[in-house]
Design an enzyme around this catalytic site. Structure first.
Site, short mmCIF file in Angstrom:
data_model
loop_
_atom_site.label_atom_id
_atom_site.label_comp_id
_atom_site.label_asym_id
_atom_site.label_seq_id
_atom_site.Cartn_x
_atom_site.Cartn_y
_atom_site.Cartn_z
CG ASP A 106 3.66 -3.95 -0.72
OD1 ASP A 106 2.91 -2.98 -0.80
OD2 ASP A 106 3.60 -4.77 0.22
CB VAL A 127 3.83 0.01 0.14
CG1 VAL A 127 4.81 1.08 -0.31
CG2 VAL A 127 3.79 -0.05 1.66
CG ASP A 128 3.83 -2.61 -4.84
OD1 ASP A 128 4.83 -1.87 -4.70
OD2 ASP A 128 3.92 -3.82 -5.08
CG HIS A 129 -3.66 0.24 -4.57
ND1 HIS A 129 -4.13 -0.22 -5.77
CD2 HIS A 129 -4.54 1.17 -4.15
CE1 HIS A 129 -5.26 0.41 -6.08
NE2 HIS A 129 -5.53 1.26 -5.10
CB SER A 176 -0.62 2.85 -8.16
OG SER A 176 -1.85 2.73 -7.47
#
Length: 385
Positions: free
Chosen positions: A135, A163-165, A168
């Site tokens: 991220d 960014v990771d979320h 997803s």
């Protein structure tokens, strides 16, 4: 009422957030998500409270198996598991699964209708395709850190793995689209998502302004660069609120509300360019007016005037806010050690099936290994030591 993805099997080789978060959404929608971990487990299992938070947030209701892909027997079992699936997802380093004979072409050879999704840090075609990506690297290289923070201060990361979320959510969207297409055509798909692409895409408005003005976006702290008051923080007696009242109509209503109707005609505040140029004076006047009120009273008064505002809240306040309580977005679950906890669930409800209750638990490492492998007819399915 049956869940939308009942009967869909997802085999998830993902670690940390981007892929497990996407398959968490699919699990909440009713899919049977089989989490495949190496003998040491998802790396999130071993990084303390932050990792435990990842496990609790993104792995509820999944079934966990342990496979050593360095072992031929483990690879063979993994391929059989992929052959039984509708979807395979992974975010291991580029080429790792293909090196184990579990790349898209390998799985498609035994399961032509598979939806195979890969998440990488920087894409699979550019010069950074082999770089590890998390991220924070995507925040840095996408421009997010450039526009986050106070003007004149150092670049700042967003205060959570945004960014990771977001990736997803993109993972779940892409898988659902591919499943719908397969339902219509019978064809599988191979999907690639990169953290960098998602991070760039999230800044759509900034890219639009950059294209229009040619001016590089820069850090300016709170407030919109070209409108005021817009996302500006104003002090109250017990904290602060954000206000957006940048149209002429709303600004005039704001001036009436605070008992300063003459401000609407003040040359310093007569239009957006003037208000942006004189933002400190504008915010001083607003802080003087709202500093005598609590945040809740200020927000109520502004809402009554049709002006967008929000109280700046800490996490404890957020959890107990009446709107959050009424929405039911927090769900209950059980950690792998049996500890009960609350966590945000799907951020929407359906008239058909409501909001999934998520009364499920985070699986312990290899918890469902025997049961899942028995479904495949694999002899002696005990988990590796």
């Amino acid at each position: 009422m049956s869940a939308p993805l009942e009967g869909i099997r997802v085999v998830d080789f993902g670690q940390y957030i981007a892929v497990p978060g996407g398959t968490q959404t699919l699990a909440d929608l009713g899919a049977d998500v089989v989490k495949v971990e190496p003998p040491a487990g998802d790396q999130a299992r071993s990084i303390g409270a932050y990792g435990e938070a990842i496990m609790r947030g993104y792995n509820r209701g999944k079934r966990a198996v342990v496979l050593d892909l360095r072992d031929p027997a483990g690879r063979a079992t993994a391929l059989r598991l992929a052959a039984s699936a509708d979807v395979v997802t992974q975010n291991l380093r580029p080429g790792v699964l293909a090196g184990f004979g579990l790349g898209p072409a390998d799985v498609r050879a035994v399961n032509p209708g598979i939806v195979y999704l890969t998440v990488s840090g920087f894409g699979l075609d550019g010069p950074s395709r082999a770089r590890p990506g998390l991220d924070i690297a995507a925040q840095a290289e996408s421009g997010i850190m450039t526009v986050t923070g106070e003007g004149g201060g150092e670049p700042q990361r967003v205060g959570f793995p945004v960014v990771d979320h977001a990736t997803s959510l993109v993972v779940a969207q892409a898988v659902l689209a591919a499943l719908l297409r397969r339902h219509r055509t019978g064809e599988g798909d191979e999907i690639e998502v990169s953290l960098l692409d998602v991070a760039v895409h999230m800044q759509m408005v900034n890219w639009g302004e950059y294209g229009i003005t040619g001016a590089e976006p820069v850090r300016k702290g709170n407030g919109q660069p070209t409108a005021a008051p817009a996302a500006d923080v104003v002090a109250t007696s017990d904290g602060g609120i954000v206000i957006s009242a940048y149209t002429q109509e709303k600004f005039a209503a704001l001036c009436e509300l605070i008992g300063r109707p003459e401000m609407a005609a003040d040359p310093r505040f007569a239009d957006n360019p003037a208000r942006v140029a004189n933002r400190p004076a504008l915010l001083a006047a607003l802080s003087e007016a709202f500093g005598r009120l609590t945040s809740d009273r200020a927000v109520a008064a502004l809402a009554g005037a049709g002006i967008v505002a929000g109280a700046v809240r800490g996490y404890g306040q957020v959890r107990n806010a009446p709107d959050v309580v009424a929405s039911g977005v927090f769900v209950t679950a059980t950690a792998a050690d049996g500890t009960g906890y609350e966590i945000p669930g799907l951020p929407y409800r359906s008239a058909r099936y409501g909001r999934p209750a998520a009364n499920d638990h985070v699986p312990a490492l290899g918890e469902h290994h025997d049961a899942v492998l028995a479904e495949l007819g694999t002899p002696e399915p005990g988990a590796p030591a």
